[in-house]
Write a protein that holds these residues in place. Structure first.
Motif, PDB file in Angstrom:
ATOM      1  N   VAL A  26       0.849  -1.181   0.000  1.00 24.99           N
ATOM      2  CA  VAL A  26       0.000   0.000   0.000  1.00 24.99           C
ATOM      3  C   VAL A  26       0.890   1.237   0.000  1.00 24.99           C
ATOM      4  O   VAL A  26       1.787   1.372   0.835  1.00 24.99           O
ATOM      5  CB  VAL A  26      -0.930  -0.001   1.226  1.00 24.99           C
ATOM      6  N   VAL A  27       0.655   2.150  -0.954  1.00 24.00           N
ATOM      7  CA  VAL A  27       1.456   3.368  -1.074  1.00 24.00           C
ATOM      8  C   VAL A  27       0.532   4.585  -1.055  1.00 24.00           C
ATOM      9  O   VAL A  27      -0.650   4.496  -1.365  1.00 24.00           O
ATOM     10  CB  VAL A  27       2.301   3.363  -2.366  1.00 24.00           C
ATOM     11  N   TRP A  28       1.100   5.713  -0.683  1.00 24.83           N
ATOM     12  CA  TRP A  28       0.326   6.956  -0.638  1.00 24.83           C
ATOM     13  C   TRP A  28      -0.090   7.372  -2.039  1.00 24.83           C
ATOM     14  O   TRP A  28       0.695   7.319  -2.989  1.00 24.83           O
ATOM     15  CB  TRP A  28       1.163   8.060   0.011  1.00 24.83           C
ATOM     16  N   ASP A  29      -1.348   7.811  -2.178  1.00 27.45           N
ATOM     17  CA  ASP A  29      -1.880   8.308  -3.437  1.00 27.45           C
ATOM     18  C   ASP A  29      -2.077   9.816  -3.276  1.00 27.45           C
ATOM     19  O   ASP A  29      -3.103  10.258  -2.754  1.00 27.45           O
ATOM     20  CB  ASP A  29      -3.212   7.623  -3.747  1.00 27.45           C
ATOM     21  N   PRO A  30      -1.094  10.628  -3.665  1.00 21.71           N
ATOM     22  CA  PRO A  30      -1.156  12.057  -3.348  1.00 21.71           C
ATOM     23  C   PRO A  30      -2.374  12.771  -3.926  1.00 21.71           C
ATOM     24  O   PRO A  30      -2.965  13.625  -3.257  1.00 21.71           O
ATOM     25  CB  PRO A  30       0.150  12.616  -3.916  1.00 21.71           C
ATOM     26  N   ALA A  31      -2.760  12.464  -5.159  1.00 28.73           N
ATOM     27  CA  ALA A  31      -3.876  13.183  -5.785  1.00 28.73           C
ATOM     28  C   ALA A  31      -5.172  12.963  -5.009  1.00 28.73           C
ATOM     29  O   ALA A  31      -5.860  13.916  -4.621  1.00 28.73           O
ATOM     30  CB  ALA A  31      -4.034  12.736  -7.236  1.00 28.73           C
ATOM     31  N   HIS A  32      -5.521  11.698  -4.769  1.00 26.96           N
ATOM     32  CA  HIS A  32      -6.764  11.418  -4.054  1.00 26.96           C
ATOM     33  C   HIS A  32      -6.663  11.807  -2.582  1.00 26.96           C
ATOM     34  O   HIS A  32      -7.647  12.262  -1.989  1.00 26.96           O
ATOM     35  CB  HIS A  32      -7.131   9.939  -4.198  1.00 26.96           C
ATOM     36  N   SER A  33      -5.494  11.648  -1.984  1.00 22.86           N
ATOM     37  CA  SER A  33      -5.326  11.993  -0.579  1.00 22.86           C
ATOM     38  C   SER A  33      -5.517  13.493  -0.346  1.00 22.86           C
ATOM     39  O   SER A  33      -6.248  13.909   0.575  1.00 22.86           O
ATOM     40  CB  SER A  33      -3.945  11.562  -0.095  1.00 22.86           C
ATOM     41  N   LEU A  34      -4.879  14.319  -1.160  1.00 22.89           N
ATOM     42  CA  LEU A  34      -5.008  15.764  -0.990  1.00 22.89           C
ATOM     43  C   LEU A  34      -6.423  16.230  -1.305  1.00 22.89           C
ATOM     44  O   LEU A  34      -6.957  17.137  -0.648  1.00 22.89           O
ATOM     45  CB  LEU A  34      -3.985  16.479  -1.876  1.00 22.89           C
ATOM     46  N   TRP A  35      -7.035  15.623  -2.303  1.00 19.91           N
ATOM     47  CA  TRP A  35      -8.422  15.956  -2.647  1.00 19.91           C
ATOM     48  C   TRP A  35      -9.359  15.596  -1.504  1.00 19.91           C
ATOM     49  O   TRP A  35     -10.135  16.445  -1.026  1.00 19.91           O
ATOM     50  CB  TRP A  35      -8.818  15.224  -3.921  1.00 19.91           C
ATOM     51  N   ASN A  36      -9.292  14.355  -1.036  1.00 19.76           N
ATOM     52  CA  ASN A  36     -10.184  13.920   0.040  1.00 19.76           C
ATOM     53  C   ASN A  36      -9.891  14.664   1.339  1.00 19.76           C
ATOM     54  O   ASN A  36     -10.816  15.034   2.079  1.00 19.76           O
ATOM     55  CB  ASN A  36     -10.046  12.414   0.258  1.00 19.76           C
ATOM     56  N   GLY A  37      -8.616  14.889   1.618  1.00 17.08           N
ATOM     57  CA  GLY A  37      -8.257  15.626   2.816  1.00 17.08           C
ATOM     58  C   GLY A  37      -8.718  17.072   2.772  1.00 17.08           C
ATOM     59  O   GLY A  37      -9.185  17.626   3.780  1.00 17.08           O
ATOM     60  N   GLY A  38      -8.614  17.693   1.609  1.00 19.46           N
ATOM     61  CA  GLY A  38      -9.080  19.070   1.452  1.00 19.46           C
ATOM     62  C   GLY A  38     -10.581  19.193   1.647  1.00 19.46           C
ATOM     63  O   GLY A  38     -11.064  20.151   2.280  1.00 19.46           O
ATOM     64  N   MET A  39     -11.322  18.238   1.103  1.00 22.29           N
ATOM     65  CA  MET A  39     -12.780  18.260   1.274  1.00 22.29           C
ATOM     66  C   MET A  39     -13.159  18.054   2.742  1.00 22.29           C
ATOM     67  O   MET A  39     -14.087  18.687   3.257  1.00 22.29           O
ATOM     68  CB  MET A  39     -13.422  17.186   0.398  1.00 22.29           C
ATOM     69  N   LEU A  40     -12.438  17.183   3.427  1.00 23.79           N
ATOM     70  CA  LEU A  40     -12.702  16.964   4.851  1.00 23.79           C
ATOM     71  C   LEU A  40     -12.377  18.221   5.661  1.00 23.79           C
ATOM     72  O   LEU A  40     -13.155  18.615   6.551  1.00 23.79           O
ATOM     73  CB  LEU A  40     -11.868  15.788   5.353  1.00 23.79           C
ATOM     74  N   LEU A  41     -11.262  18.862   5.370  1.00 21.49           N
ATOM     75  CA  LEU A  41     -10.871  20.075   6.098  1.00 21.49           C
ATOM     76  C   LEU A  41     -11.905  21.177   5.901  1.00 21.49           C
ATOM     77  O   LEU A  41     -12.303  21.856   6.875  1.00 21.49           O
ATOM     78  CB  LEU A  41      -9.494  20.537   5.625  1.00 21.49           C
ATOM     79  N   ALA A  42     -12.357  21.372   4.676  1.00 14.58           N
ATOM     80  CA  ALA A  42     -13.370  22.397   4.409  1.00 14.58           C
ATOM     81  C   ALA A  42     -14.677  22.069   5.129  1.00 14.58           C
ATOM     82  O   ALA A  42     -15.362  22.967   5.626  1.00 14.58           O
ATOM     83  CB  ALA A  42     -13.603  22.513   2.909  1.00 14.58           C
ATOM     84  N   THR A  43     -15.009  20.799   5.193  1.00 12.13           N
ATOM     85  CA  THR A  43     -16.235  20.390   5.884  1.00 12.13           C
ATOM     86  C   THR A  43     -16.151  20.681   7.374  1.00 12.13           C
ATOM     87  O   THR A  43     -17.099  21.186   7.982  1.00 12.13           O
ATOM     88  CB  THR A  43     -16.493  18.890   5.647  1.00 12.13           C
ATOM     89  N   LEU A  44     -15.011  20.385   7.983  1.00 12.46           N
ATOM     90  CA  LEU A  44     -14.868  20.570   9.428  1.00 12.46           C
ATOM     91  C   LEU A  44     -14.724  22.045   9.814  1.00 12.46           C
ATOM     92  O   LEU A  44     -15.234  22.477  10.858  1.00 12.46           O
ATOM     93  CB  LEU A  44     -13.657  19.782   9.929  1.00 12.46           C
ATOM     94  N   VAL A  45     -14.036  22.839   8.979  1.00 12.17           N
ATOM     95  CA  VAL A  45     -13.721  24.215   9.353  1.00 12.17           C
ATOM     96  C   VAL A  45     -14.756  25.206   8.823  1.00 12.17           C
ATOM     97  O   VAL A  45     -15.234  26.087   9.572  1.00 12.17           O
ATOM     98  CB  VAL A  45     -12.315  24.591   8.844  1.00 12.17           C
ATOM     99  N   LEU A  46     -15.113  25.094   7.542  1.00  7.20           N
ATOM    100  CA  LEU A  46     -15.945  26.110   6.913  1.00  7.20           C
ATOM    101  C   LEU A  46     -17.446  25.821   6.988  1.00  7.20           C
ATOM    102  O   LEU A  46     -18.243  26.760   7.110  1.00  7.20           O
ATOM    103  CB  LEU A  46     -15.539  26.266   5.439  1.00  7.20           C
ATOM    104  N   ALA A  47     -17.821  24.536   6.894  1.00  8.32           N
ATOM    105  CA  ALA A  47     -19.245  24.212   6.830  1.00  8.32           C
ATOM    106  C   ALA A  47     -20.028  24.732   8.037  1.00  8.32           C
ATOM    107  O   ALA A  47     -21.121  25.302   7.868  1.00  8.32           O
ATOM    108  CB  ALA A  47     -19.439  22.708   6.659  1.00  8.32           C
ATOM    109  N   PRO A  48     -19.557  24.576   9.279  1.00  6.10           N
ATOM    110  CA  PRO A  48     -20.329  25.109  10.409  1.00  6.10           C
ATOM    111  C   PRO A  48     -20.476  26.633  10.362  1.00  6.10           C
ATOM    112  O   PRO A  48     -21.501  27.174  10.792  1.00  6.10           O
ATOM    113  CB  PRO A  48     -19.506  24.672  11.624  1.00  6.10           C
TER     114      PRO A  48
END
Length: 309
Positions: A26-48
């Motif tokens: 199993v290796v890091w997938d930078p494209a999907h990781s940064l995309w999914n991580g960015g969406m999670l960060l925006a959800t936790l910080v900006l959505a509320p």
């Protein structure tokens, strides 16, 4: 990938001598990781901070629409399993909705699905492909990494792989959110953008992994696939949310079926939409388990069961 594909085959994967679903890392997938991580960060910080009932309504409407038309009907039942036929313009429209879900492009989705499908039918496969690790590790793997097999199979995506529109979507799958974001901004400002794009993508991608993890770990079973190293379970509470995809034990038993909720009380909005297309003359050759009598030879009953119609 032929239009006359076997309704229960892994249609794009080509087994080559020595290919192995077990050995790999199993290796890091930078494209999907940064995309999914960015969406999670925006959800936790900006959505509320940007919540409004209009933004929440946009989230609900777009999540339901993209999962139903795009992921369940377009990607899974049409493009991957070819469980029904439809005009090319309609197929492309449904696949565009599937790309809007935000998991990846259509060609990546086909390869990822078919690799897992093939591997789970083997006597053994890598933990990544079986969702065999504890939930937190499996979530990290599936959302931020990819599996690099030492001896992978090959793929032949046929007509779909040559389609210029699908190749365009494959290159631009992240950017496909931009036109929708502009429309949402015009309707309701940044709140609608964050809830209609970031929260929706985060919930859809994470929910897809979470239900998939459960569907290979625990829950009701009606059928067992003989000689398969990984068996599937149903996740009844998620049936409506996944448009019927959560009846995963049924799907492993009859993977080419356009209907996944096979028994009374099993909600399947994806199949309901395909029936609507059929009545409108926009879908035909809809495959059901009743047309797969030979499939019974590869199944055994985990509970009292009859072949569904």
């Amino acid at each position: 990938m032929s239009e006359q594909a076997d309704s229960c085959a892994v249609n794009t994967l080509v087994e080559i001598p020595g290919c192995d679903p077990v050995a790999g890392r199993v290796v890091w997938d930078p494209a999907h990781s940064l995309w999914n991580g960015g969406m999670l960060l925006a959800t936790l910080v900006l959505a509320p901070l940007l919540f409004s009932w209009m933004a929440f309504a946009a989230f609900l409407l777009l999540t339901g629409t993209t999962l139903l038309l795009g992921h369940s009907v377009g990607f899974h039942r049409r493009l991957i399993h070819q469980s029904f036929n439809c005009p090319l313009w309609l197929e492309r429209t449904l696949v565009w909705f599937g790309t809007l879900v935000g998991m990846s492009g259509p060609l990546w989705m086909i390869r990822t699905h078919d690799l897992r499908d093939w591997a789970q039918r083997q006597p053994a496969c890598h933990d990544y492909l079986a969702h065999r690790q504890p939930m937190l590790i499996d979530g990290l793997w599936q959302l931020h990494c990819r599996l690099r097999l030492d001896r992978p199979p090959a793929f032949d995506l046929g007509r779909v792989g040559r389609d210029p529109f699908y190749r365009f979507l494959e290159r631009t799958w992240m950017a496909q959110q931009a036109p929708l974001a502009l429309l949402l901004y015009a309707i309701g400002g940044w709140g609608c953008v964050v809830w209609g794009i970031c929260v929706r993508v985060c919930v859809s991608v994470s929910g897809h992994w979470f239900v998939g993890h459960l569907a290979h770990r625990r829950g009701p079973q009606t059928w067992l696939v003989k000689e398969a190293g990984v068996q599937a379970h149903d996740v009844p509470w998620a049936a409506v949310l996944t448009m019927g995809e959560a009846w995963h034990n049924n799907h492993h038993a009859f993977p080419g079926s356009a209907r996944i909720g096979l028994y009374p009380g099993q909600s399947d909005w994806g199949y309901a939409f395909i029936r609507l297309l059929t009545r409108s003359g926009l879908a035909w050759n809809v495959r059901l388990p009743s047309a797969m009598p030979m499939r019974r030879e590869t199944l055994s009953k985990a509970a009292t069961a009859t072949l569904p119609s």
